[in-house]
Write a protein that holds these residues in place. Structure first.
Motif, PDB file in Angstrom:
ATOM      1  N   ASN A  45       0.812  -1.224   0.000  1.00 23.76           N
ATOM      2  CA  ASN A  45       0.000   0.000   0.000  1.00 23.76           C
ATOM      3  C   ASN A  45       0.842   1.269   0.000  1.00 23.76           C
ATOM      4  O   ASN A  45       0.320   2.353  -0.264  1.00 23.76           O
ATOM      5  CB  ASN A  45      -0.923   0.018   1.218  1.00 23.76           C
ATOM      6  N   VAL A  46       2.131   1.154   0.278  1.00 24.78           N
ATOM      7  CA  VAL A  46       2.955   2.361   0.368  1.00 24.78           C
ATOM      8  C   VAL A  46       3.128   3.029  -0.993  1.00 24.78           C
ATOM      9  O   VAL A  46       3.429   4.223  -1.073  1.00 24.78           O
ATOM     10  CB  VAL A  46       4.323   2.043   1.002  1.00 24.78           C
ATOM     11  N   ARG A  47       2.924   2.295  -2.052  1.00 22.95           N
ATOM     12  CA  ARG A  47       3.035   2.901  -3.385  1.00 22.95           C
ATOM     13  C   ARG A  47       2.097   4.092  -3.524  1.00 22.95           C
ATOM     14  O   ARG A  47       2.483   5.152  -4.045  1.00 22.95           O
ATOM     15  CB  ARG A  47       2.737   1.863  -4.468  1.00 22.95           C
ATOM     16  N   GLY A  48       0.872   3.928  -3.065  1.00 25.47           N
ATOM     17  CA  GLY A  48      -0.086   5.024  -3.161  1.00 25.47           C
ATOM     18  C   GLY A  48       0.360   6.246  -2.384  1.00 25.47           C
ATOM     19  O   GLY A  48       0.162   7.388  -2.827  1.00 25.47           O
ATOM     20  N   ARG A  49       0.977   6.032  -1.219  1.00 26.83           N
ATOM     21  CA  ARG A  49       1.431   7.178  -0.416  1.00 26.83           C
ATOM     22  C   ARG A  49       2.641   7.864  -1.051  1.00 26.83           C
ATOM     23  O   ARG A  49       2.798   9.084  -0.944  1.00 26.83           O
ATOM     24  CB  ARG A  49       1.746   6.724   1.011  1.00 26.83           C
ATOM     25  N   ILE A  50       3.493   7.075  -1.707  1.00 21.49           N
ATOM     26  CA  ILE A  50       4.625   7.692  -2.405  1.00 21.49           C
ATOM     27  C   ILE A  50       4.118   8.569  -3.539  1.00 21.49           C
ATOM     28  O   ILE A  50       4.562   9.714  -3.715  1.00 21.49           O
ATOM     29  CB  ILE A  50       5.584   6.603  -2.936  1.00 21.49           C
ATOM     30  N   LEU A  51       3.164   8.045  -4.308  1.00 24.22           N
ATOM     31  CA  LEU A  51       2.640   8.806  -5.448  1.00 24.22           C
ATOM     32  C   LEU A  51       1.816  10.013  -4.995  1.00 24.22           C
ATOM     33  O   LEU A  51       1.939  11.100  -5.575  1.00 24.22           O
ATOM     34  CB  LEU A  51       1.770   7.889  -6.319  1.00 24.22           C
ATOM     35  N   GLY A  52       0.987   9.814  -3.967  1.00 22.72           N
ATOM     36  CA  GLY A  52       0.037  10.864  -3.610  1.00 22.72           C
ATOM     37  C   GLY A  52       0.517  11.863  -2.585  1.00 22.72           C
ATOM     38  O   GLY A  52       0.028  13.009  -2.545  1.00 22.72           O
ATOM     39  N   THR A  53       1.475  11.466  -1.742  1.00 23.28           N
ATOM     40  CA  THR A  53       1.881  12.346  -0.634  1.00 23.28           C
ATOM     41  C   THR A  53       3.378  12.625  -0.618  1.00 23.28           C
ATOM     42  O   THR A  53       3.815  13.774  -0.764  1.00 23.28           O
ATOM     43  CB  THR A  53       1.464  11.724   0.713  1.00 23.28           C
ATOM     44  N   TYR A  54       4.181  11.580  -0.438  1.00 19.32           N
ATOM     45  CA  TYR A  54       5.608  11.787  -0.170  1.00 19.32           C
ATOM     46  C   TYR A  54       6.342  12.451  -1.329  1.00 19.32           C
ATOM     47  O   TYR A  54       7.231  13.281  -1.116  1.00 19.32           O
ATOM     48  CB  TYR A  54       6.284  10.464   0.185  1.00 19.32           C
ATOM     49  N   SER A  55       5.985  12.091  -2.558  1.00 19.73           N
ATOM     50  CA  SER A  55       6.668  12.699  -3.705  1.00 19.73           C
ATOM     51  C   SER A  55       6.288  14.162  -3.879  1.00 19.73           C
ATOM     52  O   SER A  55       7.025  14.935  -4.501  1.00 19.73           O
ATOM     53  CB  SER A  55       6.343  11.929  -4.991  1.00 19.73           C
ATOM     54  N   LYS A  56       5.162  14.543  -3.300  1.00 17.58           N
ATOM     55  CA  LYS A  56       4.709  15.933  -3.405  1.00 17.58           C
ATOM     56  C   LYS A  56       5.182  16.783  -2.222  1.00 17.58           C
ATOM     57  O   LYS A  56       5.535  17.952  -2.390  1.00 17.58           O
ATOM     58  CB  LYS A  56       3.178  15.978  -3.505  1.00 17.58           C
ATOM     59  N   LYS A  57       5.214  16.193  -1.039  1.00 17.84           N
ATOM     60  CA  LYS A  57       5.575  16.948   0.160  1.00 17.84           C
ATOM     61  C   LYS A  57       7.036  16.777   0.576  1.00 17.84           C
ATOM     62  O   LYS A  57       7.506  17.488   1.462  1.00 17.84           O
ATOM     63  CB  LYS A  57       4.655  16.550   1.316  1.00 17.84           C
ATOM     64  N   GLY A  58       7.722  15.805  -0.006  1.00 12.04           N
ATOM     65  CA  GLY A  58       9.148  15.676   0.228  1.00 12.04           C
ATOM     66  C   GLY A  58       9.537  14.718   1.343  1.00 12.04           C
ATOM     67  O   GLY A  58       8.685  14.130   2.033  1.00 12.04           O
ATOM     68  N   PHE A  59      10.843  14.569   1.533  1.00 10.75           N
ATOM     69  CA  PHE A  59      11.424  13.580   2.439  1.00 10.75           C
ATOM     70  C   PHE A  59      10.896  13.703   3.862  1.00 10.75           C
ATOM     71  O   PHE A  59      10.596  12.699   4.516  1.00 10.75           O
ATOM     72  CB  PHE A  59      12.951  13.713   2.426  1.00 10.75           C
ATOM     73  N   ASP A  60      10.763  14.928   4.354  1.00 16.40           N
ATOM     74  CA  ASP A  60      10.381  15.120   5.752  1.00 16.40           C
ATOM     75  C   ASP A  60       8.947  14.693   6.037  1.00 16.40           C
ATOM     76  O   ASP A  60       8.564  14.565   7.207  1.00 16.40           O
ATOM     77  CB  ASP A  60      10.568  16.585   6.146  1.00 16.40           C
ATOM     78  N   SER A  61       8.160  14.457   4.993  1.00 14.94           N
ATOM     79  CA  SER A  61       6.766  14.039   5.200  1.00 14.94           C
ATOM     80  C   SER A  61       6.628  12.523   5.355  1.00 14.94           C
ATOM     81  O   SER A  61       5.540  12.038   5.676  1.00 14.94           O
ATOM     82  CB  SER A  61       5.904  14.498   4.016  1.00 14.94           C
ATOM     83  N   ILE A  62       7.694  11.772   5.179  1.00 13.86           N
ATOM     84  CA  ILE A  62       7.599  10.313   5.137  1.00 13.86           C
ATOM     85  C   ILE A  62       7.460   9.744   6.544  1.00 13.86           C
ATOM     86  O   ILE A  62       8.271  10.025   7.434  1.00 13.86           O
ATOM     87  CB  ILE A  62       8.825   9.697   4.448  1.00 13.86           C
ATOM     88  N   ASP A  63       6.434   8.935   6.750  1.00 15.58           N
ATOM     89  CA  ASP A  63       6.239   8.226   8.015  1.00 15.58           C
ATOM     90  C   ASP A  63       7.435   7.307   8.256  1.00 15.58           C
ATOM     91  O   ASP A  63       7.825   6.548   7.365  1.00 15.58           O
ATOM     92  CB  ASP A  63       4.952   7.402   7.925  1.00 15.58           C
TER      93      ASP A  63
END
Length: 561
Positions: A45-63
């Motif tokens: 499921n992390v693929r969706g978070r990489i595409l939708g959140t982390y790639s947009k908000k950057g490294f510091d947003s990663i859980d």
């Protein structure tokens, strides 16, 4: 297979004295943080978070649970932050060693890499990875310096050509090793490409197989040279000939190296091509359901196979998973050496394949793009990667082989490598890996340069595998000279980079783990002279036709130190 059903037969499952986290025995509660993380959320499921959140908000947003856990299922590890020497590897917490950049692994799974695929791989290297690219010993291309913001575009470029990073890392079906000459070699027994493709179709991105106790490595070859290191994979399918049914596959299980090495156990069966994927699912199911999840250090399939024994493992596979009996067949004879397919060789269709060597797998974006140009210029089918950090170009016309080989030389590859370039491997090392203790890639390249000067015409093959830590990603224990990275004391009493030495290991006919001499360690600075001494002693003391491995097993310790 034997059509006789076995569903009505009861099979007794061995029970450890202490609970080991085996799901099928009722131990479902997570016993460590890795198991808890996987229970909290399926890593796919992390693929969706990489595409939708982390790639947009950057490294510091990663859980953090994604960063140091589930990202691996997408082929991503944080790389080692610069400035930390090998002494810090075991003393700092993982997050202290994290850089803000990622290693990315692209799986090829025995596929032929077309010109378009090679061009995509090269462009990703140049545009997003600072030019880096390594061929690993598991048919992967590995990048460094990847930023999370770039991942969606990288995936788009790769996936449009048929490549993927999914489950290239993690407790998952790791990238598959396939014969680089599948379907083309004159002496191939059977082309296993369709079986490997079917395994991939069933396994990858499938939640049923996305949560193993640890990594699960697969190899398959129909070539008599056993060119995929089958002895050190969790499951391997190796061509075998049944006296009545013809060519099929034996199944070997429970191989692996690291700090507790095991050679795979051979089931001694005959499996037809179209049933190989069924058996893979059965072996994978056993590992998922009965694998040890309590301690990560005992969570590989090799420990279960060692505890159960090959007969019990085969019984459980047949009775509980396949619901039928496998045809028995003597396991195939092993070759003297495993094939690396270096050089120019005629295919069964009259065209040629060319096996070529970089230096310890290290290439770059320019090499990949240059290879794409050559493939397209000469109308070759493409290239496959090997289990030895090399590559094989497929489908070159006979009239073009000399020109193609010359073109390879111009981009930094060679079809006529020295023994040392051909038979030396190295893992990633401290340059990028958070587990490493010493430098590997450049140190191995420097060693090759020196040995080519000192032994330019070696007449007997000698392999060197150089590893940055005990995990044996470059197969320390099964090389003629295996080097395990560690910190050692030099003559002045200072702590410096060095290696523990393993001598006389091998696969194929001489499959065994290298000989370790008590308290024998060498400094990195002294490596060139040490290897020179041992090789010189071998050349002087060998009997006619005697291999390095055989000589080591009988040599006096003084000749090995």
């Amino acid at each position: 297979m034997n059509d006789q059903p076995t569903a009505a037969v009861k099979v007794e499952i061995p029970r450890p004295k202490r609970g080991e986290g085996q799901w099928e025995l009722g131990y479902r509660e997570p016993l460590n943080k890795n198991e808890q993380s996987k229970k909290d959320d399926n890593p796919l499921n992390v693929r969706g978070r990489i595409l939708g959140t982390y790639s947009k908000k950057g490294f510091d947003s990663i859980d953090p649970a994604d960063l140091r856990g589930r990202f691996r299922w997408m082929g991503l590890y944080t790389q080692r932050a610069p400035g930390f020497d090998g002494g810090k590897t075991a003393t700092l917490e993982e997050e202290e060693l994290d850089d803000r950049y990622f290693m990315m692994r692209v799986r090829t799974d025995g596929q032929i890499l077309t010109g378009a695929m090679l061009r995509a791989l090269g462009s990703v290297s140049q545009d997003f990875a600072r030019g880096t690219a390594d061929i690993t010993d598991r048919n992967n291309i590995q990048y460094h310096w990847i930023e999370v913001e770039s991942v969606p575009e990288i995936w788009e470029r790769l996936e449009v050509t048929g490549l993927s990073t999914i489950e290239a890392c993690g407790d998952s079906p790791r990238p598959f090793l396939g014969s680089p000459v599948a379907g083309i070699a004159k002496d191939e027994l059977i082309d296993g490409s369709s079986a490997l493709a079917e395994i991939k179709k069933r396994a990858i991105n499938n939640p049923d197989f996305s949560n193993f106790p640890r990594k699960f490595k697969t190899a398959l070859t129909g070539h008599p040279s056993h060119d995929v290191a089958p002895e050190v994979n969790d499951v391997a399918f190796v061509a075998t000939v049944h006296p009545e049914h013809g060519v099929g596959f034996d199944c070997w299980v429970g191989g692996g190296l690291s700090t507790n090495p095991h050679l795979a156990a051979k089931l001694g069966v005959w499996i037809p091509l179209d049933e190989v994927a069924d058996v893979w699912e059965g072996v994978a199911g056993i590992f998922r359901d009965y694998g040890y999840r309590r301690l990560r250090s005992r969570a590989r399939l090799k420990f279960l196979v060692a505890d159960w024994g090959v007969d019990k493992f085969r019984e459980v596979l047949e009775v509980k998973y396949l619901k039928r009996t496998l045809e028995r067949c003597e396991s195939p004879a092993v070759p003297e050496h495993q094939g690396d397919h270096i050089g120019v060789h005629e295919q069964k269709d009259g065209k040629f394949f060319i096996g070529a060597a970089p230096v310890v797998g290290r290439i770059n974006g320019d090499v990949l793009l240059g290879l794409a140009d050559l493939v397209e210029q000469y109308g070759a089918e493409g290239a496959r990667l090997t289990a030895y950090q090399k590559l094989v170009v497929i489908g070159v016309d006979g009239k073009d082989t000399a020109a193609f080989a010359e073109g390879l030389e111009k981009i930094g590859l060679t079809a006529t490598p020295s023994n040392w370039r051909r038979r030396t491997m190295a893992c990633t090392g401290i340059e990028y890996c958070k587990l490493a203790i010493v430098e590997t890639k450049q140190r191995a390249a420097d060693l090759i340069d020196e040995l080519e000067k000192r032994f330019p015409e070696l007449d007997s093959p000698i392999s060197i595998n150089l590893n940055g830590c005990p995990n044996a990603c470059a197969r320390t224990q099964v090389a003629d000279i295996g080097l395990k990275g560690m910190l050692v004391l030099n003559e002045a009493g200072e702590q410096v980079s060095g290696y523990q030495v393993h001598l006389g290991g091998g696969l194929a006919l001489g499959a065994n783990f290298g000989r370790k001499l008590r308290a024998h360690k060498i400094t990195s600075a002294g490596l060139d002279d040490y290897v020179t001494k041992v090789v010189s002693n071998y050349l002087e003391g060998r009997e006619s036709g005697e291999s390095f491995q055989t000589w080591v097993q009988r040599a006096d310790e003084d000749l090995l130190r």
